[in-house]
Every structure is written in structure tokens, then in C-alpha cells.
Design a protein around this motif. Structure first.
Motif, PDB file in Angstrom:
ATOM      1  N   ALA A 141      50.502  45.641  34.992  1.00 41.13           N
ATOM      2  CA  ALA A 141      49.980  45.251  34.040  1.00 41.13           C
ATOM      3  C   ALA A 141      48.556  46.402  34.469  1.00 41.13           C
ATOM      4  O   ALA A 141      47.973  46.149  35.298  1.00 41.13           O
ATOM      5  N   ARG A 142      47.604  46.454  33.400  1.00 43.03           N
ATOM      6  CA  ARG A 142      45.847  46.760  33.468  1.00 43.03           C
ATOM      7  C   ARG A 142      45.518  45.510  32.452  1.00 43.03           C
ATOM      8  O   ARG A 142      46.340  45.153  31.703  1.00 43.03           O
ATOM      9  N   LEU A 143      44.655  45.109  33.811  1.00 41.09           N
ATOM     10  CA  LEU A 143      43.796  43.991  32.593  1.00 41.09           C
ATOM     11  C   LEU A 143      42.494  44.308  33.010  1.00 41.09           C
ATOM     12  O   LEU A 143      41.759  45.216  33.596  1.00 41.09           O
ATOM     13  N   PRO A 144      42.468  44.196  31.501  1.00 37.53           N
ATOM     14  CA  PRO A 144      40.430  45.179  30.521  1.00 37.53           C
ATOM     15  C   PRO A 144      39.632  43.892  31.411  1.00 37.53           C
ATOM     16  O   PRO A 144      40.183  42.654  30.653  1.00 37.53           O
ATOM     17  N   GLY A 145      38.666  44.127  31.815  1.00 41.22           N
ATOM     18  CA  GLY A 145      37.736  43.564  32.618  1.00 41.22           C
ATOM     19  C   GLY A 145      37.601  42.389  33.107  1.00 41.22           C
ATOM     20  O   GLY A 145      36.133  41.200  32.811  1.00 41.22           O
ATOM     21  N   PRO A 146      38.452  42.082  33.706  1.00 47.88           N
ATOM     22  CA  PRO A 146      38.059  40.691  34.930  1.00 47.88           C
ATOM     23  C   PRO A 146      37.166  40.439  35.755  1.00 47.88           C
ATOM     24  O   PRO A 146      36.581  40.079  36.358  1.00 47.88           O
ATOM     25  N   GLY A 147      36.913  42.001  36.385  1.00 48.71           N
ATOM     26  CA  GLY A 147      36.181  42.239  37.298  1.00 48.71           C
ATOM     27  C   GLY A 147      35.119  42.110  37.364  1.00 48.71           C
ATOM     28  O   GLY A 147      34.460  43.302  35.785  1.00 48.71           O
ATOM     29  N   PHE A 148      33.839  42.004  37.560  1.00 49.70           N
ATOM     30  CA  PHE A 148      32.474  42.703  37.704  1.00 49.70           C
ATOM     31  C   PHE A 148      31.791  42.828  38.123  1.00 49.70           C
ATOM     32  O   PHE A 148      31.513  41.962  39.129  1.00 49.70           O
ATOM     33  N   LYS A 149      31.028  44.066  38.953  1.00 52.44           N
ATOM     34  CA  LYS A 149      30.730  44.830  39.566  1.00 52.44           C
ATOM     35  C   LYS A 149      29.209  45.741  39.266  1.00 52.44           C
ATOM     36  O   LYS A 149      29.929  46.399  38.421  1.00 52.44           O
ATOM     37  N   PHE A 150      28.842  45.614  39.837  1.00 53.84           N
ATOM     38  CA  PHE A 150      27.532  47.131  39.670  1.00 53.84           C
ATOM     39  C   PHE A 150      26.737  47.769  38.485  1.00 53.84           C
ATOM     40  O   PHE A 150      26.903  48.290  37.567  1.00 53.84           O
ATOM     41  N   GLY A 151      27.058  45.908  37.305  1.00 53.44           N
ATOM     42  CA  GLY A 151      26.322  45.859  35.938  1.00 53.44           C
ATOM     43  C   GLY A 151      27.638  46.116  34.929  1.00 53.44           C
ATOM     44  O   GLY A 151      26.741  46.285  34.283  1.00 53.44           O
ATOM     45  N   ARG A 152      28.951  46.451  35.723  1.00 55.24           N
ATOM     46  CA  ARG A 152      29.577  46.323  34.318  1.00 55.24           C
ATOM     47  C   ARG A 152      31.098  45.874  34.634  1.00 55.24           C
ATOM     48  O   ARG A 152      31.387  45.488  35.651  1.00 55.24           O
ATOM     49  N   SER A 153      32.257  45.793  33.899  1.00 54.43           N
ATOM     50  CA  SER A 153      33.337  45.235  34.401  1.00 54.43           C
ATOM     51  C   SER A 153      34.038  46.137  34.063  1.00 54.43           C
ATOM     52  O   SER A 153      33.935  47.239  34.334  1.00 54.43           O
ATOM     53  N   LEU A 154      35.013  45.144  35.044  1.00 61.23           N
ATOM     54  CA  LEU A 154      36.193  46.237  36.025  1.00 61.23           C
ATOM     55  C   LEU A 154      37.602  45.566  35.335  1.00 61.23           C
ATOM     56  O   LEU A 154      38.155  44.601  35.271  1.00 61.23           O
ATOM     57  N   ASP A 155      38.018  46.936  35.003  1.00 62.54           N
ATOM     58  CA  ASP A 155      39.890  46.485  34.776  1.00 62.54           C
ATOM     59  C   ASP A 155      40.359  46.220  36.046  1.00 62.54           C
ATOM     60  O   ASP A 155      39.783  46.540  37.481  1.00 62.54           O
ATOM     61  N   LEU A 156      41.363  45.481  36.151  1.00 61.86           N
ATOM     62  CA  LEU A 156      42.608  45.231  37.154  1.00 61.86           C
ATOM     63  C   LEU A 156      43.779  45.685  36.679  1.00 61.86           C
ATOM     64  O   LEU A 156      44.561  45.408  36.001  1.00 61.86           O
ATOM     65  N   VAL A 157      44.206  46.218  37.531  1.00 61.32           N
ATOM     66  CA  VAL A 157      45.780  46.545  38.083  1.00 61.32           C
ATOM     67  C   VAL A 157      46.623  46.086  38.958  1.00 61.32           C
ATOM     68  O   VAL A 157      46.604  46.268  39.823  1.00 61.32           O
ATOM     69  N   LEU A 158      48.053  45.172  38.311  1.00 60.39           N
ATOM     70  CA  LEU A 158      48.445  44.281  39.200  1.00 60.39           C
ATOM     71  C   LEU A 158      50.037  45.149  38.875  1.00 60.39           C
ATOM     72  O   LEU A 158      50.413  46.110  38.167  1.00 60.39           O
ATOM     73  N   MET A 159      49.811  45.458  40.391  1.00 66.18           N
ATOM     74  CA  MET A 159      51.514  45.779  41.055  1.00 66.18           C
ATOM     75  C   MET A 159      51.998  44.951  41.685  1.00 66.18           C
ATOM     76  O   MET A 159      51.875  44.742  42.381  1.00 66.18           O
ATOM     77  N   ARG A 160      53.637  45.456  41.464  1.00 73.43           N
ATOM     78  CA  ARG A 160      54.780  44.298  42.253  1.00 73.43           C
ATOM     79  C   ARG A 160      55.371  45.527  43.021  1.00 73.43           C
ATOM     80  O   ARG A 160      56.028  46.541  42.561  1.00 73.43           O
ATOM     81  N   ARG A 161      56.104  44.977  44.136  1.00 72.32           N
ATOM     82  CA  ARG A 161      57.118  45.278  44.964  1.00 72.32           C
ATOM     83  C   ARG A 161      58.388  44.034  45.286  1.00 72.32           C
ATOM     84  O   ARG A 161      58.572  43.155  45.963  1.00 72.32           O
ATOM     85  N   ALA A 162      59.438  44.175  44.601  1.00 79.89           N
ATOM     86  CA  ALA A 162      60.577  43.586  45.423  1.00 79.89           C
ATOM     87  C   ALA A 162      60.218  43.547  46.558  1.00 79.89           C
ATOM     88  O   ALA A 162      61.024  44.599  47.290  1.00 79.89           O
ATOM     89  N   LEU A 163      60.725  42.285  47.037  1.00 78.56           N
ATOM     90  CA  LEU A 163      61.268  41.683  48.764  1.00 78.56           C
ATOM     91  C   LEU A 163      62.614  41.910  48.759  1.00 78.56           C
ATOM     92  O   LEU A 163      63.049  41.210  49.671  1.00 78.56           O
ATOM     93  N   ALA A 164      63.122  40.808  47.824  1.00 76.32           N
ATOM     94  CA  ALA A 164      64.467  40.512  47.567  1.00 76.32           C
ATOM     95  C   ALA A 164      65.464  40.823  46.427  1.00 76.32           C
ATOM     96  O   ALA A 164      64.261  41.061  45.480  1.00 76.32           O
TER      97      ALA A 164
END
Length: 164
Positions: A141-164
Motif C-alpha cells: 500500500a501507499r498511505l497518503p500523508g501520514p508523515g510530516f517533515k521539512f514543512g510538507r506531508s510525506l507518503d508512506l509505502v508499506l512493503m511485506r516479505r513473507a518469512l513462513a
């Protein structure tokens, strides 16, 4: 060379972390890490059955990278889902150390019953997303705007790797 971190590695790890924290949007953290905070984090992770790894330069043995992991979210329902952190000094990139660190984390976590390993990648870090894909992660997923730094909102990309 990859090995479990020692308390004496904390200042070097803090320096690596702070280059990312203070100068980039790769991390959403604003405050610098102290060596004491890093050492406490290492102790906390070990106390929880996790590990903190460092990569050492072949010449001189300086710490040039680090990786750690902890439970993805609190609560017993997440006990088999882990989230990792990994960073290298700019001079150490492109030599396979990042992948070796991720493999050390993934192996350690899987041996302790983890089923998935998660990465939270800044939406402004396409190189980080590509690196994680190369390490076997898939974009969830790409979450729009949960981060904020240097005066702007930042998106967060969630990535997963299966281990089992």
C-alpha cells in the motif's frame, strides 16, 4: 562482515542514523539519536528476543551499516509480524551489505517464529522501494500523508516479505 551489534557500536550507529534523520525524508523522525538512545534500543530489542546487526567495512572494521527489527505493532495479534530498519553509509552502498543486513534480520526473525517482515519506505525514496523489491518485498500500500517533515506531508509505502 555482518555481526550482532555491540554496545560500543552505538556512537557509530547513531552517526549513520543521524545522517538520514537530519538530512533526508527517508526517515520521518526529526530528532537526532544519541549513542545512549541507540544502546538502549539495542538492549530493548535483545530483551524482546530480537537483534540489532551492524555491517563492518573490510578495511579497518568501521561500522558502515546497521539493521534491526521489532514487532510491527503492539499487541499479541501482531506477534508474528515484524518491521525492520536498515541503513548504510553512502560509501557502503551497492556492495551487497544492505541485502546481507536484511537477510540477517529476516533469518533471525524467522527462526523466532515471525511470519512476515514489513518495511515502511518514504514515498520520496524510490531507491529504497527498489532495494526492498530486490530483497523479496512486495508493495502492499501507499498511505497518503501520514508523515510530516521539512514543512510538507510525506507518503508512506508499506512493503511485506513473507518469512513462513
Amino acid at each position: 562482515m555482518i555481526r550482532p551489534a555491540k554496545e560500543g557500536d552505538a556512537p557509530a550507529v547513531a552517526a549513520l542514523l543521524n545522517a538520514v534523520v537530519l538530512e533526508t525524508t527517508i526517515s520521518f523522525r526529526h530528532e537526532a539519536w544519541s549513542a545512549e538512545e541507540v544502546a538502549a534500543r539495542m538492549a530493548h530489542l535483545r530483551g524482546a528476543g530480537r537483534e540489532y546487526f551492524v555491517a563492518l567495512a573490510l578495511a579497518g572494521g568501521a561500522v558502515v551499516g546497521h539493521a534491526s527489527y521489532d514487532q510491527f505493532r503492539g499487541g499479541s495479534g501482531y506477534r508474528t509480524a515484524m518491521e525492520h530498519s536498515v541503513a548504510l553509509s553512502p560509501a557502503a552502498r551497492g556492495r551487497g551489505l544492505g541485502r546481507a543486513l536484511v537477510e540477517a534480520v529476516a533469518s533471525h526473525a524467522a527462526e523466532r517464529g515471525a511470519r512476515t517482515l514489513w518495511a515502511g519506505v518514504s514515498g520520496e525514496n524510490p531507491e529504497g522501494e527498489g532495494f526492498h523489491r530486490a530483497c523479496g518485498f512486495e508493495r502492499i500500500a501507499r498511505l497518503p500523508g501520514p508523515g510530516f517533515k521539512f514543512g510538507r506531508s510525506l507518503d508512506l509505502v508499506l512493503m511485506r516479505r513473507a518469512l513462513a
